[in-house]
Design an enzyme around this catalytic site. Structure first.
Site, PDB file in Angstrom:
ATOM      1  N   ALA A 174       0.821  -1.207   0.000  1.00 41.33           N
ATOM      2  CA  ALA A 174       0.000   0.000   0.000  1.00 41.33           C
ATOM      3  C   ALA A 174       0.858   1.262   0.000  1.00 41.33           C
ATOM      4  CB  ALA A 174      -0.922  -0.001   1.217  1.00 41.33           C
ATOM      5  N   GLU A 175       1.994   1.215   0.687  1.00 40.25           N
ATOM      6  CA  GLU A 175       2.839   2.404   0.806  1.00 40.25           C
ATOM      7  C   GLU A 175       3.590   2.735  -0.477  1.00 40.25           C
ATOM      8  OE1 GLU A 175       3.279   4.664   3.073  1.00 40.25           O
ATOM      9  OE2 GLU A 175       2.063   3.833   4.692  1.00 40.25           O
ATOM     10  N   SER A 176       4.255   1.750  -1.061  1.00 38.97           N
ATOM     11  CA  SER A 176       5.131   2.057  -2.199  1.00 38.97           C
ATOM     12  C   SER A 176       5.107   1.003  -3.289  1.00 38.97           C
ATOM     13  CB  SER A 176       6.576   2.205  -1.713  1.00 38.97           C
ATOM     14  OG  SER A 176       7.125   0.926  -1.376  1.00 38.97           O
TER      15      SER A 176
END
Length: 277
Positions: A174-176
């Site tokens: 989800a972050e990167s």
């Protein structure tokens, strides 16, 4: 009426700087991740093709500020099989993308169809997509060899820190989307998108080194796990908005981005599926 809408779209595209805004727009890592995951769902890269999930992920990218996200929502809704196909709603999202400076949106806009009024369709698509199982292993198998190595690093380190690897991987995705070089507009860095204050707090001196970044993030997740008694919703919310915000609202904060983020993390991790079982 239809001619008027088409003219408005043409004006939006022709406004000075409109095209430049779309071309110079730099997607934040979370936005890029959602677009990449939507692409995988739309075209079946590593996972089974799932147009509903693709629309939900593209919606997330759009609501995080991406003209490309709204453009892709319109594109899918314009051509998907029924019952997902919705030309009027497709036009509405294409018009929205055009107003935000996406110069390709006018090409797909169908002037023969009246535009719908956009309501909370993105929220509904997201809720519907949550009912489907996300194939985390299949998705990772469809990534590059470099990203697969990072995923293996996360799995191994998560066990050492006594964090469920599925939660750690879901947050990294989800972050990167496992991009070790990612930098956000708020200067969150590396695969797990650690801001400088969190890096200092957990001893991360090389944020773009995947191992340093992952170990710092897992130390933080371990701390959050203890603080929120293993509640994945609150852990994910705190990772996104900060533990102070979670405590202030006694739960997931009422921020649209945080609520979407929590939904994505839980979906990627398979949390909701296990709950229903």
């Amino acid at each position: 009426m239809l001619v008027g809408v088409a003219l408005l779209l043409l004006v939006a595209i022709a406004l000075p700087g409109g095209r430049a805004r779309a071309e110079s727009y730099i997607e934040a890592p979370r936005v890029t991740a959602a677009l990449q995951q939507g692409h995988a769902a739309e075209f079946g890269v590593g996972i089974r093709r799932n147009l509903l999930l693709a629309v939900a992920l593209y919606c997330d990218a759009g609501t995080m500020g991406s003209p490309e996200g709204f453009f892709r929502v319109g594109r899918v809704l314009a051509s998907a099989p029924r019952p997902l196909r919705n030309p009027a709603l497709a036009n509405a999202y294409l018009a929205l993308a055009a107003r935000l400076g996406h110069h390709e949106a006018i090409r797909l806009y169908d002037s023969r169809v009246a535009s719908a009024i956009i309501g909370d369709e993105c929220g509904l698509y997201g809720s519907s997509a949550d009912g489907t199982r996300f194939d985390l292993d299949g998705y990772l198998a469809g990534q590059s060899s470099a990203k697969q190595r990072i995923a293996l690093l996360i799995r191994n380190a998560a066990r050492q820190y006594q964090i469920d690897p599925r939660l750690a991987l879901a947050i990294a995705i989800a972050e990167s989307n496992l991009d070790a070089a990612a930098v956000s507009p708020r200067n969150a860095q590396g695969v797990m998108q650690l801001i400088p204050a969190t890096q200092e707090r957990f001893g991360v001196t090389r944020p773009f080194d995947p191992e340093h970044n992952v170990r710092g993030a897992l130390a933080y997740l371990r701390w959050l796990d203890k603080r929120f008694a293993g509640d994945w919703r609150l852990i994910a919310a705190a990772y996104n908005a900060g533990e102070g915000a979670v405590e202030r609202y006694s739960g997931v904060p009422p921020f649209a981005e945080t609520q979407q983020y929590v939904r994505r993390v839980l979906h990627f991790s398979g949390f909701a599926t296990r709950e229903r079982g």
